[in-house]
Design an enzyme around this catalytic site. Sequence first.
Site, PDB file in Angstrom:
ATOM      1  N   CYS A  89     -20.905 -35.267 -19.270  1.00  0.00           N
ATOM      2  CA  CYS A  89     -21.211 -36.384 -18.378  1.00  0.00           C
ATOM      3  C   CYS A  89     -22.456 -37.022 -18.959  1.00  0.00           C
ATOM      4  O   CYS A  89     -23.542 -36.455 -18.853  1.00  0.00           O
ATOM      5  CB  CYS A  89     -21.457 -35.910 -16.952  1.00  0.00           C
TER       6      CYS A  89
ATOM      7  N   CYS B 118     -25.008 -38.292 -15.881  1.00  0.00           N
ATOM      8  CA  CYS B 118     -25.772 -37.366 -15.025  1.00  0.00           C
ATOM      9  C   CYS B 118     -25.372 -35.946 -15.392  1.00  0.00           C
ATOM     10  O   CYS B 118     -25.662 -35.495 -16.497  1.00  0.00           O
ATOM     11  CB  CYS B 118     -25.631 -37.685 -13.540  1.00  0.00           C
ATOM     12  N   SER B 119     -24.702 -35.229 -14.492  1.00  0.00           N
ATOM     13  CA  SER B 119     -24.340 -33.851 -14.846  1.00  0.00           C
ATOM     14  C   SER B 119     -23.038 -33.453 -14.166  1.00  0.00           C
ATOM     15  O   SER B 119     -22.870 -32.316 -13.771  1.00  0.00           O
ATOM     16  CB  SER B 119     -25.445 -32.896 -14.411  1.00  0.00           C
ATOM     17  N   CYS B 120     -22.109 -34.411 -14.026  1.00  0.00           N
ATOM     18  CA  CYS B 120     -20.837 -34.151 -13.360  1.00  0.00           C
ATOM     19  C   CYS B 120     -20.136 -32.950 -14.015  1.00  0.00           C
ATOM     20  O   CYS B 120     -20.028 -32.895 -15.241  1.00  0.00           O
ATOM     21  CB  CYS B 120     -19.957 -35.386 -13.432  1.00  0.00           C
TER      22      CYS B 120
END
Lengths: 206, 220
Positions: A111, A114-116
């Site tokens: 991602c 962000c940090s999906c």
Amino acid sequence: MAGHEHHHPDHDEHSELSETEIRVRALQSVLAQKGYVDPAALDVIVDTYQTKIGPRNGALVVAKSWTDPQFREWLLRDATAAISSLGYTGRQGEHMVAVENTDAVHNMVVCTLCSCYPWPVLGLPPVWYKSAPYRSRAVRDPRGVLADFGLQLPETTEVRVWDSTAEVRYLVVPQRPKGTDHLDEAQLAELVTRDSMIGTGLPRQP
Amino acid sequence: MSYVTHADLGGRTGFGRVVPEDENEGFHEAWEPLALAITVAMGATGSWTIDQSRAARETLPDYLQLGYYQIWIGALEKLMLERGLVTEQEIAQAQVLQPAKPLARVLRAADTPAALARGSATDRPDARVQVAFNVGDRVRTRSHEVPHHTRLPGYARGKVGTIERVHGPHVFADTSGQGLGEHPQPLYTVVFDGRELWGDDAAPGLRVSIDAWQPYLEAA
């Protein structure tokens, strides 16, 4: 954890709380006093992600896909339903897609924004997954990233990167290691590493 | 552009190597589980959308200097301060100084396992929207910047790719992130050849996909 004090009388040199820790504890206290959060609910959330939800869930999904062709077909066609049939559902896994590695294609998930990450099958993301080096390089130099993980793929293998920019979450289905015909599902699951389900690693050899 | 994201990192250089981590390593600081829990619990109150929370995180000026859970906490404070749910003084003093504001709901312990297992689906299958593209169609992504939260990464702006999957209508991050409502839009997986993104530098055989809402795309 909520409401507990953590004193470490034997480690006075480490007892100074960081600025962030002070702020987080202050927030928790104010939010609980205002009735915005239920301290017992905080404990349930932490317990869930510390003891119930982690990459062993995903490993069981992959192991099943290695032994059960019907499940594999379902997983690749409708991952949300197939994964949910094993009891793994919810937050950050509402819309799942499973992608299979073959001799021709190696999949890798990132991602960049962000940090999906697919929490119900992999748990909370590791630090590197959320870090600038991984997020910046995975889409541009995935083979360089794989080298950081000690992994070198054949030149002929295509690297296919999935940038999770919406609410779809991806699970890589790695290839079943050779010489594992005698292993059952539980034994196979032990070969499935978290990194092999993100695409930055391969399953262990038995 | 008054809106600046610090989180759009795809394709940037200079951040160094990736440091792998054992999968049994969990939290790294004692406060991190608490940061996770209060962020999840406050998210469940319905005071903001997940897109508004991403917008709050990516616009933190010191985003790149912060650890990930510090980013979460910084954004949580920002969202609550904006809404008057807490004050800066209350956080500084760890003490309630203003009466609590009413919330849409509070996550109770007894309801927490079910709430986590349910999640918050963002597909809106009943939304009445025209699906403009099919699998195999060639599309070009929007090339201009937008002055608000968006999920089209910079490296994939103005690029030609192919529709690989059609996901149906999903909550549109761009409006949801601005607090302007869900406005569901068809979502697609769009795949690009590495050379389209990175030119001749691209690694041979590289293909990269993004998930893109219809307003990001036009026929190519």
